[in-house]
Design an enzyme around this catalytic site. Sequence first.
Site, PDB file in Angstrom:
ATOM      1  N   CYS A 142      20.414   4.426 -68.352  1.00 41.46           N
ATOM      2  CA  CYS A 142      20.903   3.566 -69.446  1.00 41.46           C
ATOM      3  C   CYS A 142      21.204   2.157 -68.958  1.00 41.46           C
ATOM      4  O   CYS A 142      22.363   1.718 -68.948  1.00 41.46           O
ATOM      5  CB  CYS A 142      22.142   4.193 -70.055  1.00 41.46           C
ATOM      6  SG  CYS A 142      21.841   5.888 -70.525  1.00 41.46           S
ATOM      7  N   GLU A 200      12.876  -4.638 -33.542  1.00 39.95           N
ATOM      8  CA  GLU A 200      13.554  -3.689 -34.443  1.00 39.95           C
ATOM      9  C   GLU A 200      12.832  -3.579 -35.776  1.00 39.95           C
ATOM     10  O   GLU A 200      13.397  -3.912 -36.823  1.00 39.95           O
ATOM     11  CB  GLU A 200      14.991  -4.159 -34.702  1.00 39.95           C
ATOM     12  CG  GLU A 200      15.829  -4.387 -33.465  1.00 39.95           C
ATOM     13  CD  GLU A 200      17.154  -5.097 -33.782  1.00 39.95           C
ATOM     14  OE1 GLU A 200      17.294  -5.686 -34.871  1.00 39.95           O
ATOM     15  OE2 GLU A 200      18.043  -5.051 -32.927  1.00 39.95           O
ATOM     16  N   GLY A 228      11.534  -1.992 -39.176  1.00 42.93           N
ATOM     17  CA  GLY A 228      11.897  -0.878 -40.055  1.00 42.93           C
ATOM     18  C   GLY A 228      10.851  -0.723 -41.141  1.00 42.93           C
ATOM     19  O   GLY A 228      10.082   0.234 -41.174  1.00 42.93           O
TER      20      GLY A 228
HETATM   21  C1  LIG Z   1      17.327  -4.597 -41.521  1.00 42.59           C
HETATM   22  C2  LIG Z   1      17.281  -4.959 -40.100  1.00 42.59           C
HETATM   23  C3  LIG Z   1      16.111  -4.726 -39.362  1.00 42.59           C
HETATM   24  C4  LIG Z   1      14.849  -4.183 -39.952  1.00 42.59           C
HETATM   25  O1  LIG Z   1      14.246  -5.053 -40.845  1.00 42.59           O
HETATM   26  P1  LIG Z   1      12.809  -4.688 -41.454  1.00 42.59           P
HETATM   27  O2  LIG Z   1      12.528  -5.776 -42.390  1.00 42.59           O
HETATM   28  O3  LIG Z   1      12.945  -3.384 -42.139  1.00 42.59           O
HETATM   29  O4  LIG Z   1      11.843  -4.645 -40.328  1.00 42.59           O
HETATM   30  C5  LIG Z   1      16.145  -5.019 -38.009  1.00 42.59           C
HETATM   31  N1  LIG Z   1      17.252  -5.516 -37.409  1.00 42.59           N
HETATM   32  C6  LIG Z   1      18.394  -5.752 -38.114  1.00 42.59           C
HETATM   33  C7  LIG Z   1      19.571  -6.279 -37.406  1.00 42.59           C
HETATM   34  C8  LIG Z   1      18.446  -5.488 -39.467  1.00 42.59           C
HETATM   35  O5  LIG Z   1      19.562  -5.728 -40.149  1.00 42.59           O
END
Ligand SMILES: *Cc1c(COP(=O)(O)O)cnc(C)c1O
Length: 421
Positions: free
Chosen positions: A346, A275, A277
């Site tokens: 601010c 996963e 991101g």
């Molecule tokens: C935030 C998150 C990700 C992604 O994390 P990155 O650091 O952006 O790769 C993957 N799995 C879960 C469950 C997350 O909460």
Amino acid sequence: MDHFLYRDGELYAEDVPLAEIAAQVGTPFYVYSHATLTRHFTLFDEALSGMDHLVCYAMKAASNQAILKIMAGLGAGMDVVSGGEYRRAVAAGVPGDKIVFSGVGKTREEMTLALTHGVRQFNLESEPEMEVLNEVALSLGVVAPVTVRVNPDVDAKTHAKIATGKSENKFGIPIARAREVYARIAQLPGLKAVGIDVHIGSQLTDLEPYRLAFTKVAELTDSLRADGHDIIRLDLGGGLGIPYERGNAAPPLPVEYGALVKEVLGDKGVEIEIEPGRLIAGNAGLMVSKVIYVKKGEGRDFLIIDGAMNDLVRPAMYDAHHDIVPVKEATPGVEQQPYDVVGPVCETGDTFAKGRSLAPLVAGDLVAFRSAGAYGAVMASEYNTRPLIPEVLVKGDQFEVIRARPSFEEIINRDTIPEWV
Ligand SMILES: *Cc1c(COP(=O)(O)O)cnc(C)c1O
């Protein structure tokens, strides 16, 4: 590697000069490179080649529909953490059986939505959640595929606000209790355990915590199988870090991460899900801003720019570093000077950098914040009634606004005044 490079003294996004986008859409804005997004997804996909796998893009990093569409087109699955994100994935054309539902606080409404339209699996984070999902699934006459997110109690060695795999964090179930929890799942007719999930944190710059966590997951796979559970899938989460500061040691590459996965889990006969991101979106995006004033201070000058903490909150929230570069390349050899780079909000926290060495800048100059594609636009707010800034996508020599800046009328008209006021 990204696709934001200088050409003839001007910073480009692929084949488009950033100054041209600024002239057309105004500042500040986010800009993403199609080629970089594609490249980063492909690096992960190739890193796991030879294993049955699915790369599920963690869309909370950057969830514009255009970005999701690019990912979907590459065959990505999605990791979603809310009903809103689930709807975004569906709207971008991602089939339900490629959507993984994560998050510690899933509601009955969110469970119903995903069970009705299709879901690859729910990553369960607590026992109360497990009981509720069982009820919801039974009421709909379906069986929910699930994994349990285990907390392996390893130190991810990252910023405290984005570490998730220590026993004191709110995430997952202690790995020592996992067998008990899977035994309970086996008793619940609305649930079917299909695998194990782990996600130890974000912006990891070292593979060692992964090795520790994956090794624990490998052991757990064996013991759960011995208990009679059909573990067909391992979700290894995301979290691989990106180089925010050029010149510093670079974090491990996806290919090295993939090699570790193969080494530790390659013989388990499971499908691997990851996963990522940040590593997909982070260096695929910049925030471009304009200098409003250069204010003389004692010892250093303030660069007051039109971007602020509401547009890019990471420095204020995580003390994060973003490289800041001029859009018009500095003359080689020109002497740099220290600036405090600040926004107009601010709050003293509205500071992007202190004493940052930059070539001299004047009002009207454009600057770009590198590595702003992940946890940038998605975390923006309209604090100080500053409109959400536009997002722009570049592909080759084409660019288009993929989320427009709202007008002040839109912002004000979102509020209503009760008659009795
Ligand atoms: C935030 C998150 C990700 C992604 O994390 P990155 O650091 O952006 O790769 C993957 N799995 C879960 C469950 C997350 O909460």
